[in-house]
Design a protein around this motif. Structure first.
Motif, mmCIF file in Angstrom:
data_model
loop_
_atom_site.group_PDB
_atom_site.id
_atom_site.type_symbol
_atom_site.label_atom_id
_atom_site.label_comp_id
_atom_site.label_asym_id
_atom_site.label_seq_id
_atom_site.Cartn_x
_atom_site.Cartn_y
_atom_site.Cartn_z
ATOM 1 N N HIS A 110 0.814 -1.272 0.009
ATOM 2 C CA HIS A 110 0.048 0.064 -0.009
ATOM 3 C C HIS A 110 0.886 1.347 -0.004
ATOM 4 O O HIS A 110 0.402 2.259 0.344
ATOM 5 N N VAL A 111 2.232 1.082 -0.355
ATOM 6 C CA VAL A 111 2.936 2.324 -0.448
ATOM 7 C C VAL A 111 3.122 2.439 -2.067
ATOM 8 O O VAL A 111 3.070 1.663 -2.852
ATOM 9 N N ASN A 112 3.359 3.849 -2.535
ATOM 10 C CA ASN A 112 3.347 4.152 -3.922
ATOM 11 C C ASN A 112 2.279 3.605 -4.771
ATOM 12 O O ASN A 112 2.614 3.220 -5.929
ATOM 13 N N MET A 113 1.055 3.611 -4.101
ATOM 14 C CA MET A 113 -0.116 2.886 -4.950
ATOM 15 C C MET A 113 -0.501 3.948 -6.276
ATOM 16 O O MET A 113 -0.474 3.328 -7.166
ATOM 17 N N GLY A 114 -0.215 5.198 -6.042
ATOM 18 C CA GLY A 114 -0.632 6.111 -7.083
ATOM 19 C C GLY A 114 0.385 6.013 -8.225
ATOM 20 O O GLY A 114 0.104 5.985 -9.382
ATOM 21 N N SER A 115 1.663 5.847 -7.519
ATOM 22 C CA SER A 115 2.824 5.817 -8.768
ATOM 23 C C SER A 115 2.718 4.585 -9.693
ATOM 24 O O SER A 115 3.074 4.427 -10.593
ATOM 25 N N CYS A 116 2.451 3.634 -8.770
ATOM 26 C CA CYS A 116 2.168 2.185 -9.505
ATOM 27 C C CYS A 116 1.146 2.288 -10.662
ATOM 28 O O CYS A 116 1.287 1.737 -11.718
#
Length: 1394
Positions: A862-868
């Motif tokens: 759930h880290v960097n979900m937007g970046s992914c």
């Protein structure tokens, strides 16, 4: 937890090379005087050499070393570098017919040269190479590729007598010893120490390579030993003359300033030390004193003994001796001690025992022994021990690289070919060389497979196995089961072949220990591997049970109880790991791959373990668990030790050019593959630890025993640990996957388009991406990341931080490799905020791999979900799935402002308007979609962004403009118009409106353009169309017609008329063609029509400005011919035109067209001619009817018409046949009055007839036209036609007389006066238009006396002419007669009146 790092096991890192086997340069020669010998006498051997300055950061030879292997008469030399790719770094030297002695390669370093000393069975050789430090200044080594020390080896003359020498037959080389030593003296002489056939040692000395001299041979004999040199504690040492028992079986040399100590370990188990300078034996030591010996051992010749030296500036010289005895061996370490009066003795430091069978090689440092054995199963065993600290004699294990599995399990639902190919070509398993050799054998040598790349090799293997398979299947039909079975059979046959060669190529030949950097390597045939320290967790998990029990006593943590708990916990994990079958392991692999929760898989494996527990493993685990005092805490410690999550993002890289010599540090392919293979190994081990830990935690939950859980430990904390272990397992699974996933080759055009996309996103510089450097083998994506991005970050962190002292120290391999891997893992760690790894994949166009990476990551991280999501969008975009990409970009928007990568993405450019983060994000994505060429998606995203920008009118304006532009591009005209009307910025609205007009005009979609309502934009539209109409070419663009239609559609007829009139005026001025004049006529007709539709009082327009002087905004100022600015007319007289004026213009336009149609040459001038000029043009062209019409319309005199026609008549009268023929053209254009003539008339007659008819038809005041015709004729000396005289006599005889007089026609004037007087008197009066001749009752008559007087005067003066005298007399008489009659008539009238 790093308390016990000193005594830690090591891992072998030898990534299997995917590149084709290195092509070595061949150098072959046979020394003169040698005879070929059989080559199979000695086994293969290997060795290595390190440069003195290889550990210095600023040295040209930093991280460089040379390794070699010998086989028969062939020596392969390879220079390796961990920093740069070395060119020409491999050479194969063949000394034909002279097998090299095992260990007979010695490399020495002097200031400007590297000297290779070779010992063969028949000869000794010296090869002098330039030192790398002379070729490169270290601070300038910035390139990734540099030349090797072996670059110029081909230029060397190996047959030069100064550099080789044949071993003399006396004393001769001992046949049963392979010992040798070689060194350079301080004067540069090359010395070779060899065992002599008679026992003892002889030394061959070659003079310095650049000084001529002779070769000398010296024999060291023991009879020269003087009793007093011997050590007091060993009186039995002296044996007299050397017999065969003192044959050296291992030789080592220690160089001093002007001497060399030669150490010989002999067959009689004694160690002898010689001084070369004095040629004396300085010491003899019986080594059997230091080991438990039997009589058999003392009597047996010691053939397996080995000797190694290690020198340290601080500690002096150490001697390491391996004493070989059947079934056992012993290492003894001594320190050389010198006493006064040049006496030497050995100080015994340590004795270490080993139960291993066959020692292959060992290496010594001043603190450690590293040893390489082959055990009874012929497997490699490597161990090391610190003899200074390790009192218990406990060796540390080195976990060598295991060979691939002996068999590949193929399940029935799998395709054998795919399964075997995947297994064979999994990075790190098989080398390219092994597969190529297997392929060669398997295809029975039919084809020569050389230098195949990894992909080519895969194709060739598939073809070879399939061909074998096809050729052996004779049945036309076989069942799927049989087919599957046969496939497995053939693939397993090929696999066995590969395994065989892999085993042969990965067998270590020697250890190479670098004393400067503490790097230890295993040298193999054609490759090498590196030994690196194990981290504590891996060390505990990999240790065999007996070692683990010993670890139990060692305090691996500060807290002894906690240490014991952790060791017990790891033992439990080991028990679980050893019980798991391949099928159970597969359950967890599939769960991770299919994104299923690992906890569930662990539970299932646990159930299978319990169900299949035949050996009571569960009981053992349970009893072990009882020993753990605090399992929850122990598991927590283990998890913490394996977790690489960092709180803040690791700092981004410093620019490496602040220390130029760091730019290439650990940048070579060798270093990259070692680091990345280390990461892969760690990820593989940790994945298994986490898997076993999950199973253990499930077991603990199942037991639920408060005793086991530490007295009332909460169930909750156990659950928490479970949920911490699961992401850990998945993180390591992901890193392992990435370490084994190969990067794709990317075409240059793809890279270029990708760079364009990155430049739109302004990310091109963030990861300092370069196009792929030349990499000889397919690299994994982790290698790609380390090479392109991570290495610079790590080196910056290690060397450029203010608190690091590493920059000043020398490079220490164990510490550095540990630090690099420890710094690399957080950069790969999925749940860290840094996003460099996926960013690097995106920058390198690894879209397929990036998609898979994100697929494996998204469900649980759930880290960097937007970046992914953003990255996934980029992948979809490249794959051509635009709508999926848009969904991803929209999902990513919610994380803007929270993630470091997205924050970098939205950094505004200089001068860019700063809006909300999310709008900046949308702006970047819109630009990306625009560049890729997806207008529909741009519109969708911009519409979405508008909802976000409710309060920001500037952003609204930008987005609406964007929507307008793309709707217009797509041909959605109505939607484009709606977007335009909703734009809050008037200037942008006007720009859009302008674009709409131009584009729809270009597309000829005029009806739509006219019919849009243009609420509050009416005047702007008109202004735009008007300015375009006035600025562009009239014949190619129809803006005036568009404007006309626009006004007509809105019933604004006067405007429409005005537009068409202006159009017509400009056509006349600017378009000098028939078509232009036709259009002009139509324009004026349209204008008239418009005005006729309006009430009469409004039927007027304003005269448009002449010329193209329209006040267009932005028009450049005009200059006069001399370059000065012309004054702009400030006010113009406004001229009103009514319907009548328009009709006149229409007539003029029609006449212009008629003229040009009659005579095309007039087109250039007709268009803008005034009515007066047009008359002249028409007359010249002979269109007299038209000219008269024009004169009548514009109320102009007809004089030019009559003059012109008269002139044409004159020309015809005087002209020839050609003039007559031409005349019919223009005569036909005029309407002649019908006349029936009996004879054929000429063109001249017709012209005169036309003139006559005009004079009749168009009477003028004071007979102006007659006068002008006669004037013209007389001026040209043409006699007047009778009809003209007669007609003018009727009109104005007096004027005719005056004209005669003007042109001096006295005779005609006299005749006219005579006739005129007769007419006045009543004779022929009707011919002169006199109604009443002279009579007393009639009105008065008169004569032009002035003219007659002038005539008489003229006649009287010309007395020379007899005829004139007669005329004068006649005229005089006539006048006398006339005067008498007038007198009578006057009297009669007076009488009658009275």
């Amino acid at each position: 937890m790093a308390a016990g790092l000193a005594e830690r096991s090591c891992l072998e890192l030898g990534p299997a090379a995917r590149a084709p086997p290195r092509r070595l340069r061949e150098v072959a020669f046979s020394p003169p005087g040698t005879s070929p010998l059989p080559l199979g006498r000695y086994g293969d051997s290997a060795g290595g050499f390190c440069y003195r300055e290889c550990a210095q950061l600023g040295a040209a030879t930093r991280n460089r070393f040379v390794r070699w292997t010998t086989s028969g008469d062939t020596l392969e030399l390879v220079e390796e570098s961990l920093d740069n790719e070395l060119l020409n770094n491999a050479v194969r030297l063949r000394i034909q017919g002279c097998p090299l002695l095992p260990g007979g390669v010695h490399i020495c370093e002097v200031q400007s040269h590297l000297v290779v000393l070779l010992v063969t069975v028949q000869s000794v050789h010296r090869v002098v190479l330039p030192h790398p430090a002379c070729s490169y200044r270290s601070e300038l080594i910035m390139e990734s590729q540099i030349q090797s020390v072996f670059t110029d080896i081909g230029k060397i003359n190996f047959r030069d007598p100064a550099n080789y020498y044949l071993i003399p037959s006396v004393p001769g080389l001992a046949s049963n010893s392979v010992a040798s030593a070689a060194w350079l003296s301080s004067e540069g002489e090359a010395l070779f120490a060899l065992p002599s056939a008679a026992g003892g040692i002889f030394v061959i000395k070659l003079p310095p390579h650049d000084v001529p001299g002779t070769v000398s041979v010296v024999e060291l004999k023991q009879s020269s030993v003087v009793q007093r040199f011997l050590t007091g504690w060993m009186p039995t040492a002296i044996r007299g003359d050397g017999g065969p028992s003192d044959l050296p079986i291992s030789l080592s040399v220690h160089c001093l300033d002007h001497d060399a100590f030669l150490f010989a370990l002999c067959q009689d188990h004694k160690l002898r030390m010689w001084s070369y300078k004095d040629q004396m034996c300085l010491m003899v030591a019986d080594l059997l004193e230091f080991m438990p010996v039997s009589r058999d051992l003392r009597l047996a010749a010691g053939t397996g003994h080995r000797l190694r030296l290690a020198f340290s500036q601080s500690l002096g010289l150490y001697l390491g001796v391996y004493m070989h005895a059947p079934k056992r061996g012993q290492f003894c370490v001594f320190q050389l001690v010198s006493t006064e009066s040049n006496r030497y003795s050995l100080d015994h430091i340590s004795s270490l025992f080993s139960s291993q069978e066959t020692l292959v090689d060992f290496a010594l440092t001043s603190a450690e022994i590293w040893a390489l054995w082959h055990n009874e199963e012929n497997q490699t065993v490597v161990k090391y021990i610190n003899f200074e600290q390790n009192v218990a004699g406990q060796w540390n294990q080195v976990f060598v690289q295991p060979l691939p599995e002996e068999e590949v399990t193929v399940r029935h639902d799998q395709d054998p070919r795919e399964t075997y190919l995947e297994y064979l070509f999994m990075p790190g398993r098989f080398t390219n060389a092994a597969i190529q050799k297997a392929l060669q054998i398997f295809s029975q040598g039919t084809e020569r497979h050389m230098d195949l790349t990894w992909d080519e090799l895969k194709k060739e293997v598939t073809l070879a196995v399939e061909n074998e398979f096809q050729s052996s299947v004779t049945e036309y039909e076989c069942s799927p089961e049989e087919f599957w079975q046969l496939q497995v059979e053939f693939w397993s046959k090929f696999y066995a072949c590969c395994l065989q060669y892999q085993e042969a190529l990965s067998r270590p030949l020697a250890l190479h220990l670098n004393p400067y950097t503490s790097m230890v390597c295993l040298l193999k045939k054609g490759s090498l591997s590196f030994l690196v320290p194990c981290s504590l967790v891996d060390h505990l998990y990999l240790l065999s049970n007996e070692h683990l029990l010993m670890e139990d006593d060692a305090a691996i943590l500060d807290d002894l109880e906690m240490s014991r708990d952790v060791v017990c916990l790891v033992q439990c994990l080991r028990l679980i790991g050893e019980s798991i079958s391949m099928e159970m392991a597969f359950i967890m692999e599939m769960a991770c791959s299919r994104l299923q929760p690992p906890e569930k898989a662990a539970e299932q494996i646990l159930e299978d373990l319990i169900a299949n527990d035949t050996e009571n493993v569960m009981e053992d685990i349970h009893s072990k668990l009882q020993e753990i005092r605090n399992p929850i805490h122990a598991i927590g410690v283990l998890i913490r030790e394996m977790d690489y999550e960092t709180d803040a993002d690791m700092e981004r890289a410093h620019p490496l050019n602040m220390r130029m010599n760091l730019t290439q540090l650990y940048g070579s392919g060798t270093a990259v593959s070692v680091v990345c293979w280390g990461v892969c190994k760690i990820a593989t081990i940790r994945f298994l630890i986490c898997r076993d830990l999950l199973i253990l935690q499930q077991l603990l939950l199942r037991l639920g025993d408060p005793m086991v859980l530490g007295g009332g430990q909460l169930f909750q904390s156990q659950q928490d640990l479970l949920h911490r272990t699961s992401p850990l397992l998945l993180s390591y699974y992901l890193i392992r996957w990435a370490s084994q996933c190969l990067a794709s080759d990317v075409p240059v055009d793809t890279l270029e388009s990708n760079l364009q996309h990155l430049s739109v996103l302004e990310l091109a510089d963030t990861t300092a991406l370069t196009t792929h450097k030349l990499v000889s083998s397919p690299q994994t994506i982790v290698e790609l990341f380390f090479r392109e991005v991570a290495r610079k970050h790590i080196v910056s962190r290690l060397f450029l931080q203010p608190n690091t002292s590493l920059a000043e120290t020398s490079l220490n391999w164990p510490h550095l490799i540990t630090a690099i891997v420890a710094d690399f893992l957080p950069l790969l760690w999925p749940s860290n905020p840094g996003f460099l790894f996926p960013e690097c994949l995106m920058g390198s166009c690894q879209y397929t791999q990036l998609q898979e990476y994100i697929r494996l990551l998204q469900p649980w991280c759930h880290v960097n979900m937007g970046s992914c999501c953003f990255m996934m969008g980029r992948c979809y975009l490249v794959m051509g799935e635009g709508h999926k990409a848009l969904d991803c970009f929209c999902q990513a928007a919610s994380e803007v402002g929270r993630e470091e990568f997205l924050d970098r993405l939205i950094q505004p450019e200089e001068g860019e308007m700063v809006s909300t983060p999310r709008l900046q994000y949308y702006n970047k994505v819109l630009r990306l979609l625009d560049m890729v060429g997806l207008p529909e998606l741009v519109i969708q995203l911009a519409s979405l962004a508008i909802m976000e920008s409710a309060d920001d009118w500037r952003s609204q304006a930008t987005l609406r403009t964007c929507i307008f532009k793309h709707h217009l591009d797509l041909g959605h005209n109505s939607e484009a118009y709606v977007a335009l009307t909703q734009n809050p910025d008037p200037s942008r609205q006007l720009d859009c409106l302008r674009q709409l007009v131009v584009v729809l005009c270009e597309r000829s979609q005029l009806q739509e353009l006219v019919e849009f309502p243009y609420v509050n934009l009416h005047n702007e539209v008109v202004g735009i169309i008007e300015s375009h109409a006035r600025a562009v070419d009239l014949m190619t663009h129809n803006y005036y017609e568009l404007l006309y239609a626009f006004h007509i559609y809105r019933h604004n007829y006067r405007k429409a008329g005005s537009v068409m009139f202006e159009y017509g005026m400009r056509l006349g001025r600017e378009v000098r063609t028939v078509r232009g004049l036709q259009k002009q006529g139509n324009c004026f007709l349209a204008a008239i029509n418009c005005l006729r539709l309006i009430r009469p009082e409004y039927a007027w327009i304003v005269q448009p400005a002449s010329g193209a002087v329209y006040e267009r905004p932005g028009a450049s100022p005009k200059r006069s011919h001399d370059g000065e600015y012309t004054a702009v007319p400030t006010t113009r007289q406004i001229e009103i035109l009514e319907l009548e004026d328009l009709e006149k213009e229409c007539v003029l336009a029609r006449i212009r067209l008629a003229l040009v149609q009659h005579d095309l040459s007039t087109a250039a001038v007709a268009g803008s001619s005034t009515p007066k000029e047009m008359v002249a043009l028409l007359v010249r062209a002979g269109l007299f009817d038209t000219a008269i019409t024009l004169c009548q319309t514009f109320k102009l005199p007809l004089t030019p018409v009559f003059e012109g026609l008269t002139f044409k008549c004159i020309k015809l009268q005087l002209g020839g046949e050609a003039a007559q023929a031409e005349a019919w053209d223009w005569l036909a254009a005029n309407q002649l009055s019908a006349l029936v003539t009996t004879k054929e008339s000429s063109a001249t007659d017709e012209a005169w007839r036309l003139l006559s008819s005009y004079l009749e038809r168009y009477p003028s005041q004071n007979s102006l036209y007659h006068r002008c015709v006669i004037n013209k004729l007389l001026a040209h000396g043409i006699p007047l036609p009778n009809w003209l005289i007669n007609s003018y006599k009727k009109v104005d005889a007096a004027e005719l007389l005056r004209l005669y007089l003007n042109y001096d026609l006295l005779e005609e004037a006299a005749d006219l006066v005579l006739e005129y007087i007769d007419a006045v008197l009543g004779k022929g009066h009707q011919y002169f238009g006199i109604e009443h001749p002279l009579s007393a009752t009639a009105p008065m008559v008169w004569l032009p006396y002035t003219a007659i007087d002038q005539l008489l005067q003229a006649l009287q003066e010309s007395t020379t002419n007899h005829y004139n005298v007669m005329l004068y007399q006649k005229l005089h008489d006539k006048l006398e007669d006339y005067h008498q009659k007038v007198s009578l008539a006057s009297q009669d009238r007076l009488y009658w009146q009275n």
